[in-house]
Enzyme design. Structure first.
Site, PDB file in Angstrom:
ATOM      1  N   LYS A 100       0.813  -1.165   0.033  1.00 27.53           N
ATOM      2  CA  LYS A 100      -0.114  -0.003  -0.142  1.00 27.53           C
ATOM      3  C   LYS A 100       0.725   1.142   0.049  1.00 27.53           C
ATOM      4  O   LYS A 100       0.468   2.231  -0.419  1.00 27.53           O
ATOM      5  CB  LYS A 100      -0.914   0.028   1.088  1.00 27.53           C
ATOM      6  N   GLU A 122      -9.934   6.906   3.158  1.00 26.18           N
ATOM      7  CA  GLU A 122     -11.180   5.894   3.823  1.00 26.18           C
ATOM      8  C   GLU A 122     -10.249   4.757   4.264  1.00 26.18           C
ATOM      9  O   GLU A 122      -9.088   4.392   3.700  1.00 26.18           O
ATOM     10  CB  GLU A 122     -11.916   5.552   2.836  1.00 26.18           C
ATOM     11  N   SER A 388       1.742  -9.753  -1.026  1.00 23.31           N
ATOM     12  CA  SER A 388       1.381  -8.450  -0.852  1.00 23.31           C
ATOM     13  C   SER A 388       1.600  -7.878   0.449  1.00 23.31           C
ATOM     14  O   SER A 388       1.776  -6.473   0.547  1.00 23.31           O
ATOM     15  CB  SER A 388      -0.137  -8.220  -1.249  1.00 23.31           C
TER      16      SER A 388
HETATM   17  C1  LIG Z   1      -5.164  -3.747   1.501  1.00 20.46           C
HETATM   18  C2  LIG Z   1      -4.476  -5.339   1.118  1.00 20.46           C
HETATM   19  C3  LIG Z   1      -4.983  -6.040   0.064  1.00 20.46           C
HETATM   20  C4  LIG Z   1      -5.940  -5.794  -0.941  1.00 20.46           C
HETATM   21  O1  LIG Z   1      -5.901  -4.600  -1.797  1.00 20.46           O
HETATM   22  P1  LIG Z   1      -5.648  -4.535  -3.258  1.00 20.46           P
HETATM   23  O2  LIG Z   1      -6.010  -3.125  -3.561  1.00 20.46           O
HETATM   24  O3  LIG Z   1      -6.389  -5.604  -3.675  1.00 20.46           O
HETATM   25  O4  LIG Z   1      -4.336  -5.083  -3.423  1.00 20.46           O
HETATM   26  C5  LIG Z   1      -4.045  -7.374  -0.371  1.00 20.46           C
HETATM   27  N1  LIG Z   1      -3.088  -7.511   0.449  1.00 20.46           N
HETATM   28  C6  LIG Z   1      -2.581  -6.887   1.479  1.00 20.46           C
HETATM   29  C7  LIG Z   1      -1.407  -7.306   2.162  1.00 20.46           C
HETATM   30  C8  LIG Z   1      -3.351  -5.730   1.891  1.00 20.46           C
HETATM   31  O5  LIG Z   1      -2.793  -5.116   2.916  1.00 20.46           O
END
Ligand SMILES: *Cc1c(COP(=O)(O)O)cnc(C)c1O
Length: 409
Positions: A100, A122, A388
């Site tokens: 993020k 948000e 992610s």
């Molecule tokens: C917020 C988040 C997501 C989901 O958000 P996307 O916009 O779909 O990438 C996925 N993995 C993690 C670790 C997150 O914090």
């Protein structure tokens, strides 16, 4: 999945009005149209502005920790079998623990270039709120974060983190008191304060230009991975996989590979199961609708009322999805499958035990279904998975789910 599919043509960018085929666009109050126009033009200029791009690259490297490694997970690969090679793109090693920050640094820097002194955001689980508050400190911006009171209760540690970072967390009491209501409030605030304020949206959703702009900021993931697989491993890649909430980490990985002969697979949250109605699989189960300023696939009832999404991972718990994913699904360029809460818990334990890496529950969905899915890949397939985020934030949930008898291995 063994045969190379016929691949229909698709566009790499939305049209002038922000449409990805039938999806995207702008469905906002009249007062925001000129602000969105201004943002679109400013963004287009900055995209080609050398000093902006150099400054962005410097913050991403010195502050956020990029480039993130591409790690070959040999133990996981051996377990999955079929001689597959699995590579993890380690976004969990970014500052604040997830991808993020790529987007919040990009947009906060953009706010600074635009002369806006205040950002609003948000947040659901609070991860985007924390990443936004962090970027606000970096660029010395005032930061207000809208958050449903239900979410504030569930995620009190992140509320505390945002406050430590000097952000104001504004409680939202309307509707289901969760993310979708917080988003409505943020849009309302922006309408009133658009002269001084940049709305820092957290995923590839919302009105044009957000889906395109956030995608571009997150595409650093795929650009790095594409270079790393070639230069570091002297290899090609067959499959890319990522979890899909709003869709920003997935499109960030996919986008630089869109024209390559690579299979793209997004994984949505099936929650308690697609047939239970308690899931967040808007690509599998949604219908065309308008939410938060965009047209996309939306979880809704026959009256167009938004359904509550459910997922064990807060980051995937969103009742819609970015319009570009809806478009990539429609054109057949990407495929979308889903994984349940139990798959995610299993994926968490699998990666922890095999590789010593605790994943966030969002990408744990991908890990959890890899063993079953690999049968359908060709032997020796090379797979990049976007990891992610890291799992620290989810340990309480993992502990409870594991003790209550949900799958551990
Ligand atoms: C917020 C988040 C997501 C989901 O958000 P996307 O916009 O779909 O990438 C996925 N993995 C993690 C670790 C997150 O914090």
């Amino acid at each position: 999945m063994k045969r190379r599919q016929h691949r229909p043509s698709f566009a790499l960018n939305p049209n002038r009005l922000g449409h990805f085929g039938p999806y995207g666009g702008r469905f906002v109050p009249e007062t925001l149209i000129s602000a969105l126009d201004e943002l679109t033009q400013a963004y287009r200029k900055l995209k080609r502005n050398r000093s902006f791009q150099l400054e962005l690259a410097e913050y991403l490297s010195a502050y956020a920790g990029r480039p993130t490694p591409l790690y070959e997970a040999r133990n996981l690969s051996a377990r999955v079998g079929q001689e597959v090679r699995i590579f993890l793109k380690r976004e969990d090693l970014c500052h604040t623990g997830a991808h993020k920050i790529n987007n919040t640094i990009g947009q906060a820097l953009l706010a600074q270039y635009l002369g806006k002194k205040r950002i609003i955001a948000e947040t659901g689980a609070g991860q985007h709120g924390v990443a936004a508050a962090t970027a606000a400190r970096l660029f010395n911006l005032t930061c207000d974060v809208y958050m449903g009171v239900e979410d504030m209760k569930r995620q009190s540690l992140n509320v505390y983190k945002m406050e430590l970072l000097g952000a104001r967390v504004l409680p939202v009491h309307s509707g289901s008191k969760t993310l979708k209501d917080a988003t409505n409030e943020a849009i309302r605030d922006w309408v009133t304060n658009v002269e001084t304020t940049h709305y820092l949206l957290g995923s590839v959703v919302g009105p044009h230009p957000y889906p395109m702009m956030v995608r571009d900021f997150q595409s650093v993931i795929g650009r790095e991975a594409r270079k790393q697989i070639r230069e570091q491993f002297r290899s090609s890649v067959d499959v890319l996989m990522a979890c899909v909430g709003g869709g920003s980490n997935a499109i960030g990985l996919f986008y630089p590979f869109l024209r390559d002969p690579v299979r793209l697979i997004g994984v949505e949250a099936a929650g308690l199961g697609l047939s239970t109605g308690r899931h967040a699989a808007s690509l599998a189960k949604g219908s065309v609708g308008v939410l938060h300023g965009m047209r996309s696939l939306v979880l809704q009832d026959e009256d167009g009322q938004i359904r509550l999404a459910h997922s064990i991972s807060a980051g995937l718990d969103y009742p819609s999805v970015g319009p570009e994913h809806a478009y990539l699904k429609k054109t057949g360029r990407a495929q979308y499958i889903s994984a349940t809460d139990r798959d995610a818990i299993r994926g968490f334990h699998l990666l922890t035990k095999l590789e010593g890496i605790m994943p966030a529950l969002e990408p744990a969905h991908v890990i959890g279904i890899l063993p079953a899915l690999a049968q359908r890949f060709r032997r020796g397939a090379k797979i990049i998975v976007c990891l992610s985020g890291r799992g620290d934030k989810d340990l309480d949930i993992v502990r409870r789910a594991t003790h209550s008898g949900d799958a551990t291995t």
